[in-house]
Design a protein around this motif. Structure first.
Motif, short mmCIF file in Angstrom:
data_model
loop_
_atom_site.label_atom_id
_atom_site.label_comp_id
_atom_site.label_asym_id
_atom_site.label_seq_id
_atom_site.Cartn_x
_atom_site.Cartn_y
_atom_site.Cartn_z
N THR A 155 -11.31 -1.43 2.57
CA THR A 155 -10.15 -0.56 2.04
C THR A 155 -9.43 -0.62 0.72
O THR A 155 -9.33 0.04 -0.16
CB THR A 155 -8.88 -0.58 3.17
N CYS B 129 1.35 4.20 -4.91
CA CYS B 129 1.78 5.31 -4.29
C CYS B 129 0.80 6.41 -4.38
O CYS B 129 -0.31 6.12 -4.83
CB CYS B 129 3.07 5.77 -5.29
N THR C 150 7.65 9.03 -2.95
CA THR C 150 7.02 10.12 -2.56
C THR C 150 6.71 10.93 -3.85
O THR C 150 7.50 11.26 -4.51
CB THR C 150 7.81 11.27 -1.69
N SER D 284 0.81 -1.29 -0.08
CA SER D 284 0.06 0.11 0.02
C SER D 284 0.88 1.29 -0.07
O SER D 284 2.09 1.15 0.30
CB SER D 284 -0.84 -0.05 1.30
N SER D 285 0.17 2.24 -0.04
CA SER D 285 1.17 3.48 -0.29
C SER D 285 1.49 4.00 1.04
O SER D 285 2.55 4.68 1.12
CB SER D 285 0.12 4.60 -0.88
N LYS D 286 1.01 3.42 1.95
CA LYS D 286 1.49 3.72 3.37
C LYS D 286 2.80 2.80 3.77
O LYS D 286 3.20 2.68 4.82
CB LYS D 286 0.47 3.51 4.42
N GLY D 287 3.07 1.75 2.77
CA GLY D 287 4.30 1.04 3.35
C GLY D 287 3.71 -0.41 3.88
O GLY D 287 4.48 -1.05 4.38
N ASN D 288 2.36 -0.63 3.92
CA ASN D 288 1.96 -1.95 4.49
C ASN D 288 1.93 -2.93 3.30
O ASN D 288 1.52 -2.62 2.26
CB ASN D 288 0.68 -1.91 4.93
#
Lengths: 438, 841
Positions: free
Chosen positions: B376, A438, A297, A193-197
């Motif tokens: 999600t 991203c 980013t 995921s974009s959050k790095g999960n």
């Protein structure tokens, strides 16, 4: 009935018939026209690989620039149909020396007709094993194994093998040097995921073998998988050796593997076919070592400018290196101008896929490199549609590394004549679908 | 093996070119035919290749048949093969010439070389010329006894081919019995496998008219035979294994030990690399354990892993085939897969057909523990470039919300979708918000505040527009500018192309009027006027009906159009469980991929542009539940959408009250309906008696419209009571008691067929002929109706009719039962006349 295929067609991308074979009369002659008008010339193409038109169902696949279409009139077994196509293509490839496309078909159409007759009779699949078929249908034309002409190699009763029980190996093979090559090829699939999960991560692996062994050898393969090791320590009644063990979620084997023995003793033992084959396939979801971390980013500065910063870190051993690393960073369609710097490798803007393509030929372990880019966009009239970002995709190969940690512990060859063999083992990890949002 | 020059192969296979080339070939072949010079085989090969390549691209080369046969006297096996191929292709069209080939094929069948014997036998059987079957029996017989297994395999399939050309010849020669003994005793696995497939096919075709074949077919499923195959399954190749497993599925085990024996024998098949073998094994396991619930559960656990592996390996097409099956299992037992949801996450590059299945599976397995993650993920897809997938994802979120897991959070997400400002996402979301409100009215405040902010100008899709309009009408009191938005929409009436939207506008204007009369009065007036002038029949009728019911009594109108709503608890299911079970029984076949049982796509009568999802005979005559609202799920249970559109729901109420009998009228409304009919017939006069008579009704809405009563049809020979009433229970009782007095077939005119897209259209029509519908069902092309009628003079004399219409053949069958048998012919005439006028302008 598994598949009573009525006909098989090979078409090029324009819909011209390259070759066809009708096995049964229960479908009309102009099935191919139906396919052309209802599937190829509509948006349906690529929508679904199984379609029903009238009373017939079309099961089709595209392979390079050829469509292979199987027509069935009954409620056929689809999985069988696709598998048949895949196997048939593998067979053709092994005859044509690797390539399968429109030209290969045109150049070999007589051979294909012969093969089509052998691999399917009246709609029922027969033997598709290249090892056996090559005994009596050769590139030079048909060679009868029964003819009394002298031959270089005596072929004992090929028809027994055409149909017989040990379909995958013939007797009487002999090599000067007995060698076994074993490759463990893994592909890592990642969705981050974009959050790095890590949303989803798994490894599908293959054990590929190439055997040049005389006689009828018995092989035994030991891996550091958990079940196998536990079983072994239990049988030898000594504690399991420390070290990493791998839990395989699921394994499938080539037909040569003795599954009964695998189920009871958890060892992989087999009489290998001659030459190249895929010994086993496995899937692992737990404890996957990701070879690369990607930290993107992306900043949208106003409506016409964007800043992209992508950092790629290699997290495998420092002595190893990855080859052919490609990072595809998506940019909006209306990109006008790109400016970028990379610490290693080369980057290029590819407008046809709307991506910045960053290539690094050799990427050593435990290092990182970055790409920073400034992107100018054409300002569009009034549209306030935000850009939906496709994920960053990555390609790579890391030799001598397995994402799963799987290792070969031993590979034993036993043959009654007791010759010595040389065993070669290689590991390689490739990117499957390696996606970072991203 | 170079192909002929490109110019000859192109531009198009259909182009009748190559005439001169064919003549050329013919003469060249003729020259070579008799020659025995060295090297002649090579030149023959080249010529043959040319012939075959022409044949492949569709040029007719049948004219060289004679020459090809003459050249076939050769020992070169390549030449022979090409010749066989040619002959096989053209023999059917040239039965006389094929006789020429029999000779050399028969000779080759006795060749020393088993390869040639086999090939010749295969070609001989592939000629497919009925009058040559007599020449087949001999070579086949000796082929079956051949000491070479290659020849035997071909001979066995040859028998099957012979059966398809001439069943009687095959049976007379007693081939099935020979095959049976080969199947049980031959040492070669492929021979055995081919025997099995041939016998299965022959006996199941014979079974319909021969008891012996029936017995033989059964005997294939006997315990010794099944175990004979299963014990040596490893000797067979992967395709034959599929065949055997398919046979094992039909086996009825004697006891639970039997079941476990078979499962133990087959367990290792789940590790096979061939997906088809794995699926076939899965089927055996599932079918065997159907009666043992806990073992069945364990089977699911056991097969999960191999199936997931197969999905992630192989081509997209192959994983699609496997995924379709997994989809079926997931829908049957979602809880077992609940923890594996990550396997169903879509990859960016996957084809849409794979993504769609995955989305459906994610929807199915959502439960308390994984909803957050799944939703999600689905929200990510809503931003997908592929619009179809984005839509599916929004729909999937909505479906999960309707399942009630953590609605709160999901409603928030849906509202976020609205903020994404993409037309199609907004459109899908609106439809979903509407459905959510129907199920959970308590969420209205949150939803309405956001929905109110959407500009109706940005919404083009009829479904979404209808949903928005429905919400405007339903929640007019909560949205301050609802009447003005509606007014705007109504002013653009002419530009609104979708009848569905116009219908919704009418209803919404009515609802809004009841809640905020002063603000809506003008808009409603415009809407009613525009509606009554509308060219669309339904819009026109509804506008007229609203007008009249308002005229009659505003309070009644409010009760009719805007009664207090009950939250919908369960939306109608898309597929009956019976159909689902049937698909499950046909596991590992096309049925699973198409998601419909095989009879729907293999039987001729069921095919056609529309699916027919219920057997015509099963349409029940159920007395409708009493109450003002006919429960939504009884209405159009065949609806393809998961949710009934509000349109249908509103229709249902409105129309059942008018007495025009959608499906089955609910009889508590009969007093209103009779009042309404009086109203319709007597026109404005009756309105004087209503409480609203004190003001001029038309003036309120600015309408100057005289309502002419619909002309009653000219009375036919038999006078029927236009207002006959009968409750379904009484109908059912009578239908059981009375004998059939008349059965008649008649045809329906083409206009009628065109109008008969839904059963309701005919019902309305027959109503105008004083023949009332009590129950109806079916979908194109098969419809079934039950009608009743009453003699005008004698209320005790009723007529009952069952009418089955097949719209693809334009035929109708009517069965009439009557209290007064003597007049049933007269009634049938009336009925037929009425039917024949159906669809006429």
């Amino acid at each position: 009935m598994p598949v009573a295929a009525s006909a098989i067609y090979f078409l090029n991308l324009r819909g011209d018939v390259l070759i066809n074979r009708t096995y049964r009369d229960d479908v009309g002659g102009n099935m191919v026209d139906a396919f052309r008008t209802h599937i190829m010339q509509t948006k349906e193409l690529g929508n679904c690989p199984v379609r029903q038109i009238g009373g017939c169902s079309f099961v089709y696949m595209r392979i390079s620039n050829v469509y292979i279409v199987i027509v069935v009139s009954s409620n056929a077994n689809v999985a069988c149909g696709f598998k048949f196509v895949v196997e048939a293509v593998a067979l053709f490839k092994s005859y044509f020396g690797g390539a399968f496309d429109e030209d290969a078909i045109k150049n070999n159409f007589v051979l294909i007709y012969e093969l089509l007759d052998e691999i399917m009779d009246f709609g029922y699949p027969q033997n598709l094993s290249p090892e056996i078929l090559k005994l009596y249908i050769t590139q030079e034309g048909v060679r009868s194994p029964f003819s009394s002409k002298p031959k270089d190699k005596p072929v004992p009763n090929a028809t027994l093998q055409v149909t017989g029980a040990v379909g995958w190996r013939r007797e009487g093979l002999s090599y000067k040097k007995n060698e076994v090559f074993l490759d463990i090829v893994e592909s890592v699939n990642l969705l981050m995921s974009s959050k790095g999960n890590v949303l989803r991560c798994d490894v599908t692996g293959k054990v590929l073998m190439k055997c040049f062994l005389s006689g009828m050898p018995d092989l035994k393969l030991g891996l550091n998988d958990k079940i196998g090791l536990e079983k072994e320590s239990e049988m030898k009644s000594r504690p399991a050796k420390s070290g990493k063990t791998i839990e395989l979620d699921d394994v499938t084997f080539h037909q040569c593997v003795n599954l009964t023995r695998f189920n009871s003793e958890k060892t992989v033992s087999f009489v290998p076919p001659d030459g190249e084959f895929e010994l086993m396939k496995y899937r692992i979801t737990e404890g996957v070592n990701l070879p690369f971390r990607v930290l993107p980013t992306i900043k949208e500065l106003g409506r016409t400018r964007m800043e992209v910063n992508v950092k790629v870190k290699s997290v495998f051993g420092a002595k190893m290196f990855a080859l052919g690393v490609v990072v595809k960073i998506p940019v909006p369609k209306q990109t006008a101008k790109t400016n970028f710097q990379v610490t290693t490798g080369r980057a290029k803007y590819n407008p046809s896929i709307d991506c910045l393509v960053w290539k690094i030929r050799k990427f050593p372990g435990q290092t990182e490199s970055t790409l920073s880019a400034e992107i100018e966009l054409i300002s569009t009239m009034g549209e306030k549609k935000s850009w939906t970002r496709p994920p960053i995709q990555m390609e790579f190969q890391v030799p001598m590394f397995t994402a799963s940690g799987l290792r070969v512990r031993f590979l034993k060859v036993w043959e009654k004549s007791g010759y010595n063999t040389v065993e070669w083992v290689r590991y390689i990890t490739k990117a499957g679908s390696y996606e970072i949002r991203c | 093996m170079a192909p002929p020059a490109a110019s000859q192969r192109y531009p198009s296979p259909s182009q009748p070119s190559g005439k001169s080339e064919v003549t050329d070939l013919k003469s060249q072949l003729r020259q070579l035919a008799g020659s025995r010079a060295p090297g002649v085989d090579d030149s023959k090969r080249d010529l043959f290749k040319k012939v075959i390549s022409y044949m492949t691209i569709g040029i007719d080369v049948s004219s060289v048949f004679g020459e090809m046969v003459m050249c076939s006297a050769t020992s070169d096996i390549v030449l022979k093969k090409m010749c066989y191929l040619y002959v096989g292709n053209y023999a059917k069209g040239n039965p006389d010439l094929s006789l020429l080939t029999i000779n050399f094929l028969q000779r080759d069948c006795k060749d020393q070389d088993p390869m040639i014997r086999g090939l010749a036998l295969r070609s001989l059987c592939s000629l497919r010329v009925p009058n040559l079957v007599e020449y087949l029996v001999g070579p086949l017989g000796s082929g079956l006894k051949d000491n070479n297994s290659y020849v035997r395999t071909i001979a066995v399939t040859g028998v099957l081919k012979l059966y398809h050309i001439s069943a009687s010849t095959c049976i007379d020669a007693d081939f099935p019995a020979t095959l049976k003994s080969l199947m049980l005793h031959d040492s070669d696995a492929q021979v055995v496998a081919n025997c099995l497939s041939a016998l299965q096919e022959i006996w199941s075709l014979e079974a319909s008219h021969s008891e012996e074949a029936c017995r033989e077919k059964e005997s294939l499923l006997s315990k010794p035979v099944i175990y004979y195959f299963l014990n040596r399954i490893k000797e067979f190749n992967e395709w034959a294994q599929c065949l055997i497993l398919e046979l094992a599925v039909k086996y009825v085990p004697s006891d639970s030990n039997d079941i476990f024996d078979i499962m133990n024998l087959l367990e290792d098949r789940l590790q096979h690399a061939n997906g088809a073998v794995v699926l076939a094994t899965v089927k055996v396991f599932l079918q065997l354990t159907l009666s043992m619930t806990d073992v069945h559960q364990q089977v699911y656990e056991r097969i999960k892993s191999p199936l997931l592996t197969l999905v992630s390996s192989g081509s997209p097409e192959q994983s699609y085939a496997i995924l379709s099956h997994l989809h079926l299992l997931v829908v049957r037992a979602p809880f077992i897969f609940a923890s594996d949801y990550k396997h169903f996450y879509c990859q960016y590059n996957e084809p849409a057909y794979v993504k769609k299945l995955k989305l459906e599976m994610l929807t199915a397995i959502a439960n308390e523990s994984n909803t957050y993650e799944i939703v999600t993920e689905l929200c990510e897809y809503a931003a997908n470039v592929d619009i179809a997938i984005a839509r599916e994802s929004v729909r999937a979120v909505g479906k999960i919300a309707l399942q009630q897991y953590d609605v709160n959070a999901i409603v928030d997400r849906l509202l976020q979708f609205l903020e994404m400002e993409k037309d199609y996402v907004t459109a899908e979301t609106l439809v979903l918000v509407k459905d959510l409100l129907r199920k959970y009215p308590q969420w209205s405040h949150d939803c309405i505040s956001v929905v109110g902010g959407i500009s109706s100008k940005n919404i083009q899709e009829p479904k979404a527009k209808s949903a928005l309009i429905w919400m405007l009408g339903e929640y007019a009191q909560d949205m301050s500018d609802a009447p003005y938005i509606l007014e705007n929409l109504i002013e653009n009436w002419e530009e609104e192309h979708s009848a569905e939207v116009r219908l919704h506008l009418l209803t919404a204007a009515m609802k809004c009027f009841f809640k905020r009369p002063p603000e809506t009065q003008k808009a409603l007036g415009i809407a009613l006027a525009a509606g009554m002038a509308d060219f669309h029949q339904d819009v026109h009728d509804r506008a007229l009906f609203y007008y009249r019911v308002l005229q009659y009594d505003v309070h009644v109108a409010e009760r009719v159009v805007s009664p207090p709503k009950q939250a919908v608890s369960v939306f109608a299911d898309t597929q009956s469980s019976e159909i689902k079970d049937r698909i499950f029984d046909e596991f590992n076949s096309l049925s699973v991929v198409y998601q419909k049982p095989s009879y729907m796509f293999t039987d001729k009568e069921h095919r056609g542009p529309f699916e027919f999802s219920d057997e015509i005979g099963n349409i029940p005559i159920t007395p409708e539940a009493s109450g003002d609202i006919v429960p939504a799920q009884q209405f159009e249970a065949n609806d393809k959408d998961l949710l009934l559109s509000t349109d249908e729901k509103d229709d249902n109420k409105g129309v059942s009250i008018t007495g025009s009998a959608y499906t089955a009228p609910s009889h508590d409304n009969s007093n209103i309906s009779s009042q309404m009919q009086e109203l319709a017939i007597s026109g404005p006069a009756t309105s004087a008696a209503t409480p609203q008579s004190s003001f001029d009704f038309d003036d309120i809405f600015g309408l100057g419209l005289s309502t002419a009563p619909a002309p009653t049809p000219s009375p036919p020979l038999l006078k029927l009571n236009p207002r006959a009433a009968l409750d379904p229970g009484a109908f059912q009782q009578k239908w059981r008691q009375l004998p059939i007095s008349l059965t008649q077939d008649c045809s329906v005119n083409p206009q009628g067929i065109a109008a008969l897209t839904v059963p309701q259209s005919l019902i309305k029509h027959m109503q105008s002929h004083s023949i009332h519908c009590i129950a109806s069902g079916g979908q194109s092309p098969n419809f079934k109706f039950f009608f009743f009628a009453q003699k005008e003079s004698e209320p005790s004399s009723n007529y009952f009719t069952e009418c089955v219409i097949n719209s693809s053949s334009a035929k109708a069958q009517i069965k009439v039962k009557a209290d007064e048998q003597s007049t049933s012919q007269a009634f049938a005439t009336v009925f037929e006349t009425a039917l024949s006028e159906f669809g006429m302008p």
